[in-house]
Scaffold this motif. Sequence first.
Motif, PDB file in Angstrom:
ATOM      1  N   GLN A 173       0.823  -1.207   0.000  1.00 60.66           N
ATOM      2  CA  GLN A 173       0.000   0.000   0.000  1.00 60.66           C
ATOM      3  C   GLN A 173       0.860   1.261   0.000  1.00 60.66           C
ATOM      4  OE1 GLN A 173      -3.376   0.008  -0.243  1.00 60.66           O
ATOM      5  NE2 GLN A 173      -3.350   2.254  -0.367  1.00 60.66           N
ATOM      6  N   ALA A 174       1.998   1.207   0.679  1.00 61.27           N
ATOM      7  CA  ALA A 174       2.878   2.366   0.797  1.00 61.27           C
ATOM      8  C   ALA A 174       3.456   2.806  -0.549  1.00 61.27           C
ATOM      9  CB  ALA A 174       4.018   2.051   1.767  1.00 61.27           C
ATOM     10  N   LEU A 175       3.532   1.866  -1.513  1.00 61.22           N
ATOM     11  CA  LEU A 175       4.104   2.199  -2.813  1.00 61.22           C
ATOM     12  C   LEU A 175       3.045   2.467  -3.869  1.00 61.22           C
ATOM     13  CD1 LEU A 175       7.121  -0.292  -3.053  1.00 61.22           C
ATOM     14  CD2 LEU A 175       7.121   2.114  -2.351  1.00 61.22           C
ATOM     15  N   LYS A 176       1.790   2.283  -3.523  1.00 60.93           N
ATOM     16  CA  LYS A 176       0.727   2.570  -4.478  1.00 60.93           C
ATOM     17  C   LYS A 176       0.637   4.078  -4.688  1.00 60.93           C
ATOM     18  CE  LYS A 176      -1.990  -1.582  -3.559  1.00 60.93           C
ATOM     19  NZ  LYS A 176      -3.251  -2.149  -3.022  1.00 60.93           N
ATOM     20  N   GLY A 177       0.597   4.474  -5.930  1.00 58.07           N
ATOM     21  CA  GLY A 177       0.589   5.900  -6.240  1.00 58.07           C
ATOM     22  C   GLY A 177       1.979   6.486  -6.416  1.00 58.07           C
ATOM     23  N   LEU A 178       3.027   5.669  -6.269  1.00 54.58           N
ATOM     24  CA  LEU A 178       4.382   6.132  -6.541  1.00 54.58           C
ATOM     25  C   LEU A 178       4.433   6.654  -7.976  1.00 54.58           C
ATOM     26  CD1 LEU A 178       7.460   6.252  -5.779  1.00 54.58           C
ATOM     27  CD2 LEU A 178       7.637   3.960  -6.769  1.00 54.58           C
ATOM     28  N   LYS A 179       4.896   7.879  -8.139  1.00 55.55           N
ATOM     29  CA  LYS A 179       4.861   8.530  -9.454  1.00 55.55           C
ATOM     30  C   LYS A 179       6.280   8.800  -9.950  1.00 55.55           C
ATOM     31  CE  LYS A 179       1.697  11.700 -10.036  1.00 55.55           C
ATOM     32  NZ  LYS A 179       1.012  13.036 -10.034  1.00 55.55           N
ATOM     33  N   MET A 180       6.520   8.408 -11.194  1.00 56.53           N
ATOM     34  CA  MET A 180       7.857   8.518 -11.763  1.00 56.53           C
ATOM     35  C   MET A 180       7.777   9.143 -13.153  1.00 56.53           C
ATOM     36  SD  MET A 180      10.546   5.358 -12.293  1.00 56.53           S
ATOM     37  CE  MET A 180       9.255   4.352 -13.014  1.00 56.53           C
ATOM     38  N   VAL A 181       8.617  10.138 -13.413  1.00 55.78           N
ATOM     39  CA  VAL A 181       8.744  10.714 -14.753  1.00 55.78           C
ATOM     40  C   VAL A 181       9.882  10.004 -15.467  1.00 55.78           C
ATOM     41  CG1 VAL A 181       9.612  12.722 -16.012  1.00 55.78           C
ATOM     42  CG2 VAL A 181       7.715  12.985 -14.441  1.00 55.78           C
ATOM     43  N   HIS A 182       9.601   9.545 -16.681  1.00 63.12           N
ATOM     44  CA  HIS A 182      10.586   8.825 -17.482  1.00 63.12           C
ATOM     45  C   HIS A 182      10.881   9.627 -18.748  1.00 63.12           C
ATOM     46  CE1 HIS A 182      11.354   5.146 -20.319  1.00 63.12           C
ATOM     47  NE2 HIS A 182      12.473   5.759 -20.011  1.00 63.12           N
ATOM     48  N   LEU A 183      12.156   9.974 -18.926  1.00 63.75           N
ATOM     49  CA  LEU A 183      12.629  10.635 -20.139  1.00 63.75           C
ATOM     50  C   LEU A 183      13.677   9.748 -20.802  1.00 63.75           C
ATOM     51  CD1 LEU A 183      13.177  14.273 -18.793  1.00 63.75           C
ATOM     52  CD2 LEU A 183      11.129  13.349 -19.881  1.00 63.75           C
TER      53      LEU A 183
END
Length: 423
Positions: A173-183
């Motif tokens: 649950q703690a990692l749900k919603g982890l947001k990452m920008v990938h370029l």
Amino acid sequence: MKRDWSFFAIVLAVAIFIEYLCFVAFTTATQSLNKPLRRSLLIGYIIIMVLGWIGFLSLRYISQHEFPKNVKAIIIACLFGWFVGRLLIGIIMIIGELFRGGQWLSQNLFPKSPSISSEIVEAGRNGISRSTFLSRTSLLIGALFFGGFLYGVTNRYRYQLKKVKVKIKDLPQALKGLKMVHLSDIHSGSFDNKEAVLGGIKLAMAQNPDLVVFTGDLVNDKATEVEPYIELFNQLKAPLGVYSILGNHDYGDYVKWDSQLDKVENLMLLKEHQKAMGWRLLMNENVILEKNGVEFALLGVENWSANTRFPRHGRMDLAYEGLEGRADIPLKILLSHDPSHWDAEVRPKYADIDLTLSGHTHGMQFGIELPFFKWSPIQYMYKQWAGLYQKEQQHLYVNRGYGFLGYQGRLGVLPEVTVIEFE
């Protein structure tokens, strides 16, 4: 050497044959015009043909030469459009000739059966002939692609935001919603507009990511190419950091150096520039990150490709070191520039890598992308070339690239800023 000459002879023969087909298409399409106009058009055609071949054979010099802003992009776009247009004209003419040959066989093998060609001739007695129609159609399609490549120049900084949700089995649950920008694939040596480049960076930062990752090809050839843009790319920030890897263009393999030492120093300078931008370069290693008290792993390998003509510096054994048997790491993300690495080594040997992030293909900067249909010539070289792929519990995302290389534009496949959210 003999093999090189054989290859050159084949390419030359194909080029001459395509040129012949284009000439036939042109003369057939204009045969109904009056003589003075036909003569003028023919002179124009020959001039364009000669200039086109001179330009195309000098493309490498043009791409490295300093031209006024946008001039180089337009020249290269014209040359790409000219080449692709002629290729398509040739293909259409070949198809027409094959169709005509099939009809000839049909007439001679089955002389009593009604002929398709006779029906077409009958229907077209009051119009143009089939060969004229085919020639004009091929020229029109060639012209459309020429215009399309010119239009694509206007899209080279038109960054599209791709929002992707990746479902990971048993994700805490703690990692749900982890947001990452990938370029990926910045290719700073191709840029000529700082303000436009900054627009893509602002778009990325507007997503408020927890983490920013870059999957290689910061430059075309030399580390100095990124120097005018260091002050822009150091604006990429995230609470968990900015991480990067090297792509095949970052090693300086595509430029002639005065010495091997110069090449080594160029790579060292590139690493220093990434450090100056606040990026942590992962060289066959991993880092443990934490979100809401739960750890996850980010691995980064140097370039590794299933295609042997690209460098293989990647060492998954080193990048994975320390993660063996770590059941307490519920999420493992790998940065690997070339997507062919996924099927060739990652999936067969490292089944617990949840997500691999790649670039490299650029989507060939040319293709068709619709909600239910996606095509680009690059798919005949790479099975995974753009977007999200999944096999069993493992995922691969291939970024279409932030910059451009060779063709100074984007036609149908736009530059990309990706936002990946885990659920």
